[in-house]
Design a protein around this motif. Sequence first.
Motif, PDB file in Angstrom:
ATOM      1  N   GLY A  14      71.462  18.831  85.506  1.00 59.77           N
ATOM      2  CA  GLY A  14      70.706  18.761  86.756  1.00 59.77           C
ATOM      3  C   GLY A  14      69.708  17.612  86.743  1.00 59.77           C
ATOM      4  N   ASP A  84      77.673  18.479  89.328  1.00 61.65           N
ATOM      5  CA  ASP A  84      76.862  19.064  88.250  1.00 61.65           C
ATOM      6  C   ASP A  84      77.319  20.511  88.081  1.00 61.65           C
ATOM      7  OD1 ASP A  84      74.867  20.632  87.079  1.00 61.65           O
ATOM      8  OD2 ASP A  84      73.284  19.988  88.432  1.00 61.65           O
ATOM      9  N   ARG A 124      61.875  26.246  81.157  1.00 61.80           N
ATOM     10  CA  ARG A 124      62.212  25.620  82.442  1.00 61.80           C
ATOM     11  C   ARG A 124      61.596  26.420  83.594  1.00 61.80           C
ATOM     12  NH1 ARG A 124      68.359  24.662  84.123  1.00 61.80           N
ATOM     13  NH2 ARG A 124      68.493  26.887  83.624  1.00 61.80           N
ATOM     14  N   ARG A 157      64.421  30.995  86.381  1.00 64.58           N
ATOM     15  CA  ARG A 157      65.723  31.482  86.833  1.00 64.58           C
ATOM     16  C   ARG A 157      66.074  32.809  86.181  1.00 64.58           C
ATOM     17  NH1 ARG A 157      69.958  26.568  86.643  1.00 64.58           N
ATOM     18  NH2 ARG A 157      71.161  28.157  85.531  1.00 64.58           N
TER      19      ARG A 157
HETATM   20 MG    MG Z   1      71.526  22.811  86.308  1.00 69.74          MG
END
Ligand code: MG
Length: 223
Positions: A14, A84, A124, A157
């Motif tokens: 990404g 991606d 992340r 996420r």
């Molecule tokens: Mg990604």
Amino acid sequence: MRIILLGAPGSGKGTVAEDLRSAYGFPKISTGDLLRAAVRERTPLGLKAEAQMGKGGLVDDATVLALLGERLAREDCRDGYTLDGFPRNIAQAESLEALGAPGPEVVFDLQVGEDVILRRLTNRRTCPSCEAIYHVINKPPKKDDVCDVCGTALVQRADDRPEVIAERLKTHREKTEPLIARYAAKGTLHRIDGGLTPAAIFAEVKKILDAVMGEIGSSRGRG
Ligand code: MG
Ligand code: AP5
């Protein structure tokens, strides 16, 4: 041009796709982003995909192809795009080949060790609105937990929990790694050390793309 980014979860697909969009204008087509948007919007495809994503497995090919087909039909993909997270298995690679490509195909495999991946993914943060990618240490937002691009509150996420990361890595080894040999045999594969800094990785990617584009330019000149 069609650029394909292969690589394990957290390898930086990404991040490279965002850099490609900024530098060359190629839209970033992430099947993960398309699926997460469908989940958020509670569409029939999103509801079907959610369970598999939560377990770290692959969503069925028909669902992914339906979302991808819709996205690739848009005007901004006419001259090229970066994929991606697609293809993810041999059947998806065959479907992609059947679509034909806008110009040459260039494939990058981002190679990163699993210990590094775990550190990257647990740190992340992502924007649930524009999908911008951050890292609490390496790439923090200007204001804590707020997206620099659109001002939305950042999230972790749902699949960035260690037990789901382990499943995603297993899925990658079993289903996606065989694609490396396929693209190596086609002569379109470039292996990249994904453990370098984002700037060093992008410099490498750019060098290869510029060489491919230069070759196209000079063969047109000769023709
Ligand atoms: Mg990604
Ligand atoms: P998807 O969203 O594609 O997730 P993934 O492949 O697991 O990859 P990630 O998005 O986690 O990592 P990334 O490689 O993009 O790394 P990033 O740049 O964010 O898919 C999610 C799920 O959807 C799948 O599990 C599956 O269920 C489903 N799915 C998606 N596509 C599918 C398909 N085609 N078929 C079937 N199912 C599908 O970087 C990670 C972190 O590291 C960030 O914090 C970043 O800032 C940092 N970072 C990046 N590069 C560097 C660097 N060089 N140095 C230091 N830090 C870095």
